[in-house]
Design a protein around this motif. Structure first.
Motif: not given
Length: 585
Positions: A559-584
């Motif tokens: 969410q940054n457009i004003s900084g140094d072009p080579d500046d960056y953001v980084q995150a490491t994920f160890y879990k990424l899960e999602k689920s949904h119900n189904q219509y009944t």
């Protein structure tokens, strides 16, 4: 420091920026000379504001000189002279902005409060930075200054967000005791022609409190003010060009045009095009360009109990129902080089922005530079987008269909047609790096999780850490589609990072986003600390109508457009899960 300009030139100001300029007052003199031997002092006992790292301008009567000397007198904390930028200018021909003028003569409020804000807090009204703002939606929203004691005022100085695009409407009220109020300006409006300071005068009054009461603007009901100060023009500086006339508007437009040329001759438009080109980094071949059997449906992989180093991302995480947005555009078609479900499931990784870390986590990294995913965003991302179709290209990515999901508050026909009803997204991650350059309103901020619908966002989950803070904050925005506004909710650390109990770089934490009907529950979990929970009632937000389809997103969305072009953001994920119900039935 002595600057030799090679020939005699007319000067009437110097522009300076200072190391730790927002922490201490720097003291100096400015001398000029035609021959380098005889010197004339044009700024005596000069002082920075101590409130800004940006350029500050110090004017003096026009002189002709070849040499300009900066004579350091230390600073308010020690004897060091530390200057980051220096230039001699003539404001008749060079670009000079009112925002560069020191405001040391302006009375500083002892306290600033407001009725509300959207995450752009009231502290930004007095930070000497017109790129930041206080913003609150609705007629009658206010911001108030307490000057600590009764003072005499006869004007206010204001600048406005998008000040040259729309007129902003407001009242000014004053009080001695904070209880009885007098309106000194009623139904006032900005010029709609400038982004700089505008002065509004009234008969002299005695007051301790000065309150700005917003009445929206000529396009909507938002109140967005970038700077606010109360003045006594018998004491404070009140330049004529703060009273906005057609000539002042024309002069600002001309200055803005002149300022578009950068030091290397490239226009702002050219710089932005280069920033957004996306033609950088290693080009990685897609696994399914040659070797995938598209006729076989994607199956959920067998995953290890915990992510393992050496595995491909798709071997540690179920990526069969995601596609990846990247900041690259190697084929130069103006669109990001996205990676679909098939390629992710079959081993795609990128050594710079999407790869398995040494501890098995999944690294997401994105720069300030890079191609954008649509014309509606100005920021780059490395982010997964949910794809319930799991590789079935006969199903469109858009619409209420088997690729997307809906809330159980949606019409029954939409629930039957969708790929899921309601949903849960769970992630465990750590933040490795966030931007340290750029404007105050953008630096250190990015999105780590979302629910996106056809046009809007029920939630944008942010992490933000300012460079001078040891820890960062986690908060989220909920977009009300009926009002066209965002409501912000703090989870950990305070939205501006003022609470010390935030989340540090490298600290592992988890988040959970759950939607059931019109109720959204957002939770942040940290080991050894109580969960932070926020429940949002979405019944008045407009997501329960027909045609609204949803999908989760996760990764890093800068969410940054004003900084140094080579500046960056980084995150490491160890879990990424999602689920949904189904219509009944």
């Amino acid at each position: 420091m002595t600057f030799d300009y090679g020939q005699e030139i007319a000067f009437d100001a110097v522009k300076l920026a200072f190391h730790k300029g927002d922490e201490r007052v720097t003291k100096f003199n400015i001398e000029v000379s035609q021959d380098g031997n005889t010197w004339n002092t044009v700024v005596s006992d000069g002082q920075s504001t101590g409130k800004s790292q940006s350029l500050e301008r110090f004017d003096f009567p026009e002189v002709t000189a070849r040499y300009i000397k900066y004579v350091g007198m230390g600073n308010s904390k020690n004897d060091w002279n530390s200057v980051t930028e220096f230039m001699g200018v003539n404001c008749k021909t060079d670009y000079c902005s009112n925002q560069e003028l020191p405001r040391g003569d302006i009375l500083v409020p002892v306290d600033i409060t407001s009725s509300s804000h959207d995450g752009n807090g009231h502290d930004r009204l007095f930070d000497n930075d017109t790129s930041t703002r206080w913003a609150a939606n609705g007629l009658g929203e206010w911001a108030m200054y307490d000057y600590g004691s009764v003072q005499t005022f006869d004007a206010v100085r204001l600048s406005f967000h998008k000040g040259n695009e729309r007129e902003t409407n407001f009242d000014i009220q004053i009080s001695i005791d904070g209880e009885q109020w007098q309106t000194v300006l009623e139904g006032a409006s900005s010029s709609g022609g400038v982004n700089g300071y505008e002065r509004f005068t009234f008969d002299p009054v005695e007051a301790r409190y000065v309150r700005y009461v917003g009445q929206g603007n000529s396009k909507n009901s938002w109140n967005s003010v970038t700077e606010f100060a109360a003045l006594n023009c018998a004491i404070n500086s009140c330049p004529d060009n703060h009273i906005i006339t057609d000539e002042v508007i024309a002069a600002e437009r001309l200055a803005n045009e002149n300022n578009k040329q950068t030091a290397n001759g490239k226009s702002q438009k050219q710089k932005m095009e280069e920033l957004r080109s996306g033609n950088f980094g290693v080009k990685v071949a897609l696994p399914c360009a040659t070797s995938c059997d598209w006729d076989v449906p994607l199956k959920k992989p067998v995953l290890p109990a915990t992510p393992k180093a050496g595995n491909k991302p798709g071997e540690n995480f179920d990526l069969t129902t995601w596609y990846l947005s990247q900041p690259f555009d190697h084929d130069k078609n103006g669109k990001p080089d996205d990676v679909n479900e098939w390629d992710l499931a079959n081993g795609y990784e990128h050594p710079e922005i999407f790869y398995t870390a040494d501890d098995g986590g999944l690294v997401f990294k994105t720069y300030i530079k890079g191609v954008r995913t649509s014309k509606n965003t100005k920021f780059a991302r490395t982010e997964l987008r949910e794809m319930l179709r799991a590789g079935d290209k006969s199903i469109s990515t858009k619409g209420v269909n088997k690729n997307n999901w809906v809330f159980s508050s949606a019409p029954i026909e939409d629930q039957k047609a969708a790929g899921g009803v309601d949903g849960v997204l769970e992630a465990t991650l750590k933040i490795d790096h966030t931007t340290t350059t750029g404007e105050l309103g953008e630096v250190g901020r990015f999105i780590i999780g979302q629910i996106h619908d056809k046009d809007d966002e029920p939630i944008r989950l942010y992490y933000r850490k300012l460079p001078n803070k040891d820890t960062g904050t986690v908060y989220f925005a909920h977009e009300n589609t009926l009002k066209g506004t965002d409501n912000y909710y703090d989870l950990v650390g305070g939205m501006t990072g003022e609470i010390e109990d935030g989340i540090a770089l490298g600290e592992v934490f988890s988040y959970r986003i759950e939607v059931v009907g019109n109720t959204m529950t957002v939770t942040v979990m940290r080991e050894g600390k109580p969960d932070a929970v926020q429940v949002v009632d979405m019944s008045e937000s407009g997501y329960d109508v027909g045609g609204k389809y949803m999908y989760f997103k996760a990764g890093v969305y800068n969410q940054n457009i004003s900084g140094d072009p080579d500046d960056y953001v980084q995150a490491t994920f160890y879990k990424l899960e999602k689920s949904h119900n189904q219509y009944t039935e």
